[in-house]
Design a protein around this motif. Sequence first.
Motif, PDB file in Angstrom:
ATOM      1  N   ILE A  11       1.041  -1.086  -0.133  1.00 21.22           N
ATOM      2  CA  ILE A  11       0.171   0.036   0.208  1.00 21.22           C
ATOM      3  C   ILE A  11       0.881   1.377  -0.048  1.00 21.22           C
ATOM      4  O   ILE A  11       0.542   2.005  -0.771  1.00 21.22           O
ATOM      5  CB  ILE A  11      -1.042   0.096   1.165  1.00 21.22           C
ATOM      6  CG1 ILE A  11      -1.774  -1.374   0.623  1.00 21.22           C
ATOM      7  CG2 ILE A  11      -1.803   0.893   1.749  1.00 21.22           C
ATOM      8  CD1 ILE A  11      -2.823  -1.614   1.806  1.00 21.22           C
ATOM      9  N   THR A  12       1.625   1.762   0.897  1.00 20.67           N
ATOM     10  CA  THR A  12       3.268   2.381   0.801  1.00 20.67           C
ATOM     11  C   THR A  12       3.000   2.481  -0.493  1.00 20.67           C
ATOM     12  O   THR A  12       3.533   3.395  -0.774  1.00 20.67           O
ATOM     13  CB  THR A  12       3.683   2.177   1.325  1.00 20.67           C
ATOM     14  OG1 THR A  12       3.570   1.764   3.233  1.00 20.67           O
ATOM     15  CG2 THR A  12       5.251   3.786   2.153  1.00 20.67           C
ATOM     16  N   ASP A  13       4.170   1.625  -1.100  1.00 20.39           N
ATOM     17  CA  ASP A  13       4.282   1.609  -2.723  1.00 20.39           C
ATOM     18  C   ASP A  13       3.292   2.209  -3.448  1.00 20.39           C
ATOM     19  O   ASP A  13       3.447   3.180  -4.674  1.00 20.39           O
ATOM     20  CB  ASP A  13       5.367   0.555  -3.662  1.00 20.39           C
ATOM     21  CG  ASP A  13       5.924   0.045  -2.255  1.00 20.39           C
ATOM     22  OD1 ASP A  13       6.857   0.919  -1.892  1.00 20.39           O
ATOM     23  OD2 ASP A  13       6.517  -1.316  -2.298  1.00 20.39           O
ATOM     24  N   GLY A  14       2.239   1.437  -3.681  1.00 20.13           N
ATOM     25  CA  GLY A  14       1.113   2.122  -4.014  1.00 20.13           C
ATOM     26  C   GLY A  14       0.737   3.671  -4.027  1.00 20.13           C
ATOM     27  O   GLY A  14       0.493   4.594  -4.824  1.00 20.13           O
TER      28      GLY A  14
ATOM     29  N   GLU B 288      -5.945  -1.565   6.792  1.00 24.15           N
ATOM     30  CA  GLU B 288      -5.200  -0.668   4.721  1.00 24.15           C
ATOM     31  C   GLU B 288      -5.040   0.349   4.976  1.00 24.15           C
ATOM     32  O   GLU B 288      -4.647   1.229   4.630  1.00 24.15           O
ATOM     33  CB  GLU B 288      -6.193  -1.769   3.668  1.00 24.15           C
ATOM     34  CG  GLU B 288      -5.526  -3.494   3.404  1.00 24.15           C
ATOM     35  CD  GLU B 288      -6.993  -3.867   2.725  1.00 24.15           C
ATOM     36  OE1 GLU B 288      -6.347  -4.441   2.360  1.00 24.15           O
ATOM     37  OE2 GLU B 288      -8.100  -3.645   3.105  1.00 24.15           O
ATOM     38  N   ILE B 289      -6.393   0.877   5.392  1.00 23.09           N
ATOM     39  CA  ILE B 289      -6.380   2.415   5.248  1.00 23.09           C
ATOM     40  C   ILE B 289      -5.850   3.232   6.132  1.00 23.09           C
ATOM     41  O   ILE B 289      -5.229   4.310   5.857  1.00 23.09           O
ATOM     42  CB  ILE B 289      -8.246   3.014   5.609  1.00 23.09           C
ATOM     43  CG1 ILE B 289      -9.349   2.330   4.857  1.00 23.09           C
ATOM     44  CG2 ILE B 289      -7.928   4.366   5.727  1.00 23.09           C
ATOM     45  CD1 ILE B 289     -10.601   2.139   5.122  1.00 23.09           C
TER      46      ILE B 289
ATOM     47  N   HIS C 182      -5.668  16.353  10.856  1.00 27.07           N
ATOM     48  CA  HIS C 182      -6.713  15.784   9.767  1.00 27.07           C
ATOM     49  C   HIS C 182      -6.905  15.617   8.556  1.00 27.07           C
ATOM     50  O   HIS C 182      -6.470  16.266   7.823  1.00 27.07           O
ATOM     51  CB  HIS C 182      -7.468  17.592   9.976  1.00 27.07           C
ATOM     52  CG  HIS C 182      -9.272  17.190   9.892  1.00 27.07           C
ATOM     53  ND1 HIS C 182      -9.876  16.775  11.430  1.00 27.07           N
ATOM     54  CD2 HIS C 182     -10.402  16.756   9.165  1.00 27.07           C
ATOM     55  CE1 HIS C 182     -11.455  16.359  10.534  1.00 27.07           C
ATOM     56  NE2 HIS C 182     -11.046  16.627   9.745  1.00 27.07           N
ATOM     57  N   ILE C 183      -7.870  14.377   8.968  1.00 23.46           N
ATOM     58  CA  ILE C 183      -8.173  13.586   7.269  1.00 23.46           C
ATOM     59  C   ILE C 183      -9.132  14.278   7.562  1.00 23.46           C
ATOM     60  O   ILE C 183     -10.288  13.535   8.017  1.00 23.46           O
ATOM     61  CB  ILE C 183      -7.806  12.294   7.588  1.00 23.46           C
ATOM     62  CG1 ILE C 183      -6.450  12.019   7.865  1.00 23.46           C
ATOM     63  CG2 ILE C 183      -8.131  11.673   6.241  1.00 23.46           C
ATOM     64  CD1 ILE C 183      -5.630  12.360   6.876  1.00 23.46           C
TER      65      ILE C 183
ATOM     66  N   ILE D 298      -3.126   5.888   4.894  1.00 21.47           N
ATOM     67  CA  ILE D 298      -2.925   7.053   6.118  1.00 21.47           C
ATOM     68  C   ILE D 298      -1.046   7.485   6.150  1.00 21.47           C
ATOM     69  O   ILE D 298      -0.262   8.501   6.109  1.00 21.47           O
ATOM     70  CB  ILE D 298      -3.644   7.376   6.986  1.00 21.47           C
ATOM     71  CG1 ILE D 298      -4.805   7.835   6.512  1.00 21.47           C
ATOM     72  CG2 ILE D 298      -3.461   8.916   8.563  1.00 21.47           C
ATOM     73  CD1 ILE D 298      -6.253   7.398   7.776  1.00 21.47           C
ATOM     74  N   GLY D 299      -0.645   6.295   6.669  1.00 29.24           N
ATOM     75  CA  GLY D 299       0.968   6.309   7.021  1.00 29.24           C
ATOM     76  C   GLY D 299       2.182   6.677   5.989  1.00 29.24           C
ATOM     77  O   GLY D 299       2.902   7.257   5.994  1.00 29.24           O
TER      78      GLY D 299
END
Length: 295
Positions: free
Chosen positions: A23-26, A61-62, A135-136, A66-67
Amino acid sequence: MTAYMDHKDLANEVIDQSRAQEITDGVHRVLDRIAAAESMAGREAGSVQLLAATKTRDVGEIMAAIGAGIHLIGENRPQEVTVKAPGLTRLLSERGMSLGVIGEAGAFNGAAASGAANGVGDSDSTGASANAANHIPFHLIGQLQANKIGKMLPVVNTIESVDSIELAEKIARRATMRGITVGVLLEVNESGEESKSGCAPSHAIDLAQRIGAMGGLELQGLMTIGAHVDDERAIRAGFAHLRRTRDQILASGAEGTAGCKELSMGMTHDMAYAIEEGSTIVRVGTAIFGERAFI
């Protein structure tokens, strides 16, 4: 309840390192694609926001997204908002962050949220600006049934799928009863495909002006889904028309339309075209998270 929700625990918070890295790579690849498209179009770096479309993705996953640098998330289905919001809110709070609407005393309630997130507002809003960085915002990007409005207003900042006066009026009534202002985007069916929602392009200016005048709503812009074709010219034409419509709405000077600036258009397969045609928000799921395991 949708079928995939019977097979996947969307409230799950546990994710293994390999999946988190995927996910980070994406996220990083998509941010690079956005930056390249901005540069190609001669646009200012950072002028396009990346919204992570999180349909079928669980809390873990979300949080990984965000991270990795995601600052805006969007859900297609109200049921998923309800399932995921508690876990996301708690985990973000543990990181000193907040999600969606954060209460009466916060800076992120409706219109105030939009202003703070974009760095505008009162000259003494230093605290709000500091909060905005952590804030998200939470958008609803899929269809909203009237009986789900009450459950969405305490959570989502912006509803991107408003496509009729009737729906806008129902949201406005609920928001007014709660004493809040809700951000909305008018969804326009630029492709003309019957399978897609959205108002007819010929009605968009009138509807936007009427929505802008409603109490309880802040008209923030327009949204569309690109034509599902291989013809680049057809895809670009829809995006370009939405941009011209937005510009006409702003030029009208009608009540409540001064903030109609956002263009939410472009997804994994057509984001470069959308950015070149003026998009300010691209909604991306597959390129971040991979193919969906469930429909």
